[in-house]
Design a protein around this motif. Structure first.
Motif, PDB file in Angstrom:
ATOM      1  N   SER A  32       0.832  -1.199   0.000  1.00 44.58           N
ATOM      2  CA  SER A  32       0.000   0.000   0.000  1.00 44.58           C
ATOM      3  C   SER A  32       0.867   1.250   0.000  1.00 44.58           C
ATOM      4  N   GLN A  33       0.513   2.208  -0.844  1.00 46.87           N
ATOM      5  CA  GLN A  33       1.174   3.516  -0.866  1.00 46.87           C
ATOM      6  C   GLN A  33       0.269   4.617  -0.318  1.00 46.87           C
ATOM      7  N   THR A  34      -0.958   4.274  -0.010  1.00 43.60           N
ATOM      8  CA  THR A  34      -1.976   5.273   0.341  1.00 43.60           C
ATOM      9  C   THR A  34      -1.489   6.252   1.409  1.00 43.60           C
ATOM     10  N   GLY A  35      -0.820   5.748   2.428  1.00 39.11           N
ATOM     11  CA  GLY A  35      -0.397   6.581   3.537  1.00 39.11           C
ATOM     12  C   GLY A  35       0.722   7.548   3.219  1.00 39.11           C
ATOM     13  N   ILE A  39      -4.457  12.266   0.921  1.00 41.87           N
ATOM     14  CA  ILE A  39      -5.790  12.227   0.325  1.00 41.87           C
ATOM     15  C   ILE A  39      -6.628  11.084   0.891  1.00 41.87           C
ATOM     16  N   GLY A  40      -6.052   9.886   0.920  1.00 39.15           N
ATOM     17  CA  GLY A  40      -6.765   8.744   1.474  1.00 39.15           C
ATOM     18  C   GLY A  40      -7.450   7.866   0.448  1.00 39.15           C
ATOM     19  N   ILE A  41      -7.428   8.241  -0.829  1.00 42.95           N
ATOM     20  CA  ILE A  41      -7.946   7.358  -1.880  1.00 42.95           C
ATOM     21  C   ILE A  41      -6.904   6.266  -2.115  1.00 42.95           C
ATOM     22  N   PRO A  42      -7.286   4.985  -1.989  1.00 44.24           N
ATOM     23  CA  PRO A  42      -6.295   3.898  -2.002  1.00 44.24           C
ATOM     24  C   PRO A  42      -5.473   3.806  -3.283  1.00 44.24           C
ATOM     25  N   VAL A  43      -4.157   3.683  -3.105  1.00 46.87           N
ATOM     26  CA  VAL A  43      -3.208   3.413  -4.180  1.00 46.87           C
ATOM     27  C   VAL A  43      -2.261   2.325  -3.689  1.00 46.87           C
ATOM     28  N   TRP A  44      -2.100   1.276  -4.472  1.00 48.26           N
ATOM     29  CA  TRP A  44      -1.182   0.181  -4.145  1.00 48.26           C
ATOM     30  C   TRP A  44      -0.170   0.021  -5.264  1.00 48.26           C
ATOM     31  N   CYS A  45       0.912  -0.701  -4.963  1.00 49.96           N
ATOM     32  CA  CYS A  45       1.894  -0.997  -6.004  1.00 49.96           C
ATOM     33  C   CYS A  45       2.313  -2.455  -5.929  1.00 49.96           C
ATOM     34  N   ALA A  46       2.803  -2.949  -7.061  1.00 48.48           N
ATOM     35  CA  ALA A  46       3.287  -4.323  -7.170  1.00 48.48           C
ATOM     36  C   ALA A  46       4.723  -4.279  -7.669  1.00 48.48           C
ATOM     37  N   ILE A  54       8.783  -2.087 -16.854  1.00 48.74           N
ATOM     38  CA  ILE A  54       8.807  -1.304 -15.613  1.00 48.74           C
ATOM     39  C   ILE A  54       8.727  -2.239 -14.410  1.00 48.74           C
ATOM     40  N   VAL A  55       9.551  -1.988 -13.409  1.00 53.87           N
ATOM     41  CA  VAL A  55       9.631  -2.846 -12.228  1.00 53.87           C
ATOM     42  C   VAL A  55       8.423  -2.663 -11.306  1.00 53.87           C
ATOM     43  N   ILE A  56       7.945  -1.429 -11.179  1.00 49.51           N
ATOM     44  CA  ILE A  56       6.854  -1.131 -10.246  1.00 49.51           C
ATOM     45  C   ILE A  56       5.584  -0.801 -11.024  1.00 49.51           C
ATOM     46  N   ALA A  57       4.544  -1.555 -10.737  1.00 46.35           N
ATOM     47  CA  ALA A  57       3.223  -1.288 -11.313  1.00 46.35           C
ATOM     48  C   ALA A  57       2.322  -0.738 -10.213  1.00 46.35           C
ATOM     49  N   GLN A  58       1.371   0.092 -10.592  1.00 48.49           N
ATOM     50  CA  GLN A  58       0.482   0.700  -9.604  1.00 48.49           C
ATOM     51  C   GLN A  58      -0.973   0.391  -9.909  1.00 48.49           C
ATOM     52  N   GLY A  59      -1.800   0.476  -8.874  1.00 47.69           N
ATOM     53  CA  GLY A  59      -3.231   0.284  -9.024  1.00 47.69           C
ATOM     54  C   GLY A  59      -3.984   1.192  -8.078  1.00 47.69           C
ATOM     55  N   LYS A  60      -5.177   1.565  -8.463  1.00 44.04           N
ATOM     56  CA  LYS A  60      -5.979   2.452  -7.630  1.00 44.04           C
ATOM     57  C   LYS A  60      -7.399   1.916  -7.567  1.00 44.04           C
ATOM     58  N   GLY A  61      -8.168   2.409  -6.613  1.00 44.70           N
ATOM     59  CA  GLY A  61      -9.546   1.971  -6.468  1.00 44.70           C
ATOM     60  C   GLY A  61     -10.228   2.686  -5.329  1.00 44.70           C
ATOM     61  N   LEU A  62     -11.507   2.419  -5.170  1.00 42.16           N
ATOM     62  CA  LEU A  62     -12.258   3.059  -4.100  1.00 42.16           C
ATOM     63  C   LEU A  62     -12.044   2.376  -2.756  1.00 42.16           C
ATOM     64  N   SER A 278      -9.284   9.009  -9.857  1.00 43.83           N
ATOM     65  CA  SER A 278      -8.372   8.076  -9.181  1.00 43.83           C
ATOM     66  C   SER A 278      -7.028   7.990  -9.895  1.00 43.83           C
ATOM     67  N   GLU A 279      -7.024   8.165 -11.212  1.00 42.33           N
ATOM     68  CA  GLU A 279      -5.750   8.135 -11.931  1.00 42.33           C
ATOM     69  C   GLU A 279      -4.921   9.375 -11.641  1.00 42.33           C
ATOM     70  N   ALA A 280      -5.573  10.528 -11.486  1.00 37.12           N
ATOM     71  CA  ALA A 280      -4.838  11.740 -11.111  1.00 37.12           C
ATOM     72  C   ALA A 280      -4.213  11.581  -9.731  1.00 37.12           C
ATOM     73  N   VAL A 281      -4.953  10.947  -8.817  1.00 38.73           N
ATOM     74  CA  VAL A 281      -4.429  10.677  -7.471  1.00 38.73           C
ATOM     75  C   VAL A 281      -3.271   9.688  -7.545  1.00 38.73           C
ATOM     76  N   GLN A 282      -3.420   8.655  -8.361  1.00 43.96           N
ATOM     77  CA  GLN A 282      -2.337   7.671  -8.520  1.00 43.96           C
ATOM     78  C   GLN A 282      -1.099   8.321  -9.120  1.00 43.96           C
ATOM     79  N   SER A 283      -1.277   9.188 -10.114  1.00 45.22           N
ATOM     80  CA  SER A 283      -0.132   9.871 -10.726  1.00 45.22           C
ATOM     81  C   SER A 283       0.600  10.730  -9.701  1.00 45.22           C
ATOM     82  N   ARG A 284      -0.164  11.387  -8.844  1.00 48.11           N
ATOM     83  CA  ARG A 284       0.457  12.186  -7.771  1.00 48.11           C
ATOM     84  C   ARG A 284       1.282  11.273  -6.862  1.00 48.11           C
ATOM     85  N   MET A 285       0.721  10.105  -6.541  1.00 48.70           N
ATOM     86  CA  MET A 285       1.442   9.157  -5.683  1.00 48.70           C
ATOM     87  C   MET A 285       2.715   8.646  -6.356  1.00 48.70           C
ATOM     88  N   THR A 286       2.674   8.509  -7.666  1.00 47.94           N
ATOM     89  CA  THR A 286       3.856   8.071  -8.402  1.00 47.94           C
ATOM     90  C   THR A 286       5.034   9.005  -8.138  1.00 47.94           C
TER      91      THR A 286
END
Length: 393
Positions: A32-35, A39-46, A54-62, A278-286
């Motif tokens: 989990s990268q959310t913390g 924002i608190g909208i969940p973002v995880w990475c693999a 790319i070594v790190i993949a990301q995912g987002k959701g509610l 959610s993609e804008a939030v994920q991009s910020r987390m990136t």
């Protein structure tokens, strides 16, 4: 009513099904990268340490479950695409023509400074399917796979149109929708700022509870978000979200990485908006995480363009409910609708290549639609006729 997902089963069920195969695919950890953000909208990475892309993949959701599954499936897509399980032959155009085998050289996907194929030059071809007729069609293998360890590639490689699902129809449906999204985004980007910002969505007219919750979280985090209707002439709802700090001083200037963009296309405008936000939030987390191996250090020193910040001065007046809406209960129904809908608009070259091995309990496909515009990349031909026509109009 919950926003539709067009998935056969819940995110948790999908993750449970594919988890035993993650190590076999080189995926070692989900995190989990959310913390890392407020924002608190969940973002995880693999993580796939020895990946050929790319070594790190990301995912987002509610939810955490949805974001975790999204990250896992994103990593699965990339792993499979670097070593796809599909039929490959070596042949020249003359060979294929002599055998009566249908083919497409995909000239719009040639890499920068690369020349089109000659009639007698042999290359690797992969067997795909015409999504309209179901007939086989041979495509250049380099335009399909994602193995970036190979040097001097003739074709541009991208995850654009790469999608996964519980079933083949799920993967194909989401792959086609991604191509529609990228086409609409490119058409929007080549337009003037005035045209780009003319259709800002009014947040006061958004009533979907899940969307309202996302927007409230962003507001509480002291951030601004601007949503724009970028639906193209294809008539499929597409939305762009631009996310930035609420306080944007002139000195020091806002950095490029502090303003992020997300985009989403869907049969329902609520789903398109959810994906864009959610993609804008994920991009910020990136950028906050800074661990993606495709992010160069210079990117973090660039300042954001004044043109980008103009988006937040645009007057919001478009209602989300006014965007196109199309009915479909399942991914299979959605895919059938898209094939008819796009064909009616003269988009007839729709191809897909099944990439996943038989032992994987998920489908992975690469969808290629040469008549639609592609995202930015090192290609010989940056824009197609749709973008050139839009830029000149």
């Amino acid at each position: 009513m919950a926003i539709a997902s067009y998935r056969l089963c819940s995110a948790g069920e999908t993750l449970q099904r594919v988890s035993p195969f993650l190590l076999r695919l080189g995926i070692t950890r989900l995190s989990s990268q959310t913390g890392l953000d407020k924002i608190g909208i969940p973002v995880w990475c693999a993580f796939a340490p020895n990946a050929r892309a790319i070594v790190i993949a990301q995912g987002k959701g509610l939810t955490d479950e949805a974001a975790k599954t999204s990250a896992a499936m994103e990593a699965i897509e990339r792993s499979v695409a670097t070593r796809p399980s599909c039929t490959i032959i070596s042949a020249s155009l003359t060979d294929l023509q002599a055998r009566g085998q249908r083919h497409d050289t995909l000239q719009s996907l040639l890499a920068l400074r690369k020349q089109p194929l000659t009639e007698t030059e042999a290359i690797d071809w992969v067997e795909g399917r015409d999504l309209v007729t179901g007939d086989p069609v041979w495509l250049p293998f380099e335009a399909v796979h994602l193995d970036r360890t190979e040097d001097d590639r003739r074709y541009w490689q991208s995850s654009d149109g790469l999608a996964s699902g519980n079933t083949r129809d799920e993967a194909l449906f989401h792959g086609v929708m991604e191509r529609v999204e990228r086409d609409a985004l490119t058409l929007w980007q080549v337009a003037s700022p005035a045209r780009r910002h003319a259709r800002r969505l009014d947040p006061a007219q958004i009533t979907e509870p899940e969307l309202c919750q996302m927007l409230e979280r962003i507001a509480r985090a002291d951030l601004d978000i601007a949503l724009f209707d970028i639906t193209s002439d294809l008539g499929l709802a597409c939305i762009v979200a631009i996310l930035a700090p609420r306080h944007r001083p002139a000195v020091p200037p806002v950095r490029h990485v502090e303003v992020t963009l997300g985009c989403g296309a869907a049969l329902q405008p609520e789903l398109a908006a959810s994906r864009a936000i959610s993609e804008a939030v994920q991009s910020r987390m990136t950028f906050i995480g800074g661990a993606r191996d495709d992010l160069l250090p210079d990117l973090f020193e660039q300042t954001v363009s004044a043109e980008t910040l103009q988006a937040f001065a645009a007057e919001p007046h478009v209602a989300l409910a006014d965007l196109p809406r199309h009915a479909a209960e399942t991914a299979t129904e959605g895919l059938a609708f898209l094939m008819r809908h796009l064909a009616e608009r003269s988009v007839t070259r729709l191809y897909a290549v099944d990439l996943a091995p038989d032992w994987l309990p998920a489908a992975v496909a690469k969808v290629i639609v040469p008549q639609l515009e592609n995202p930015d990349g090192d290609r010989r031909q940056r824009f197609g006729m749709r973008a050139l026509s839009r830029a000149l109009s």
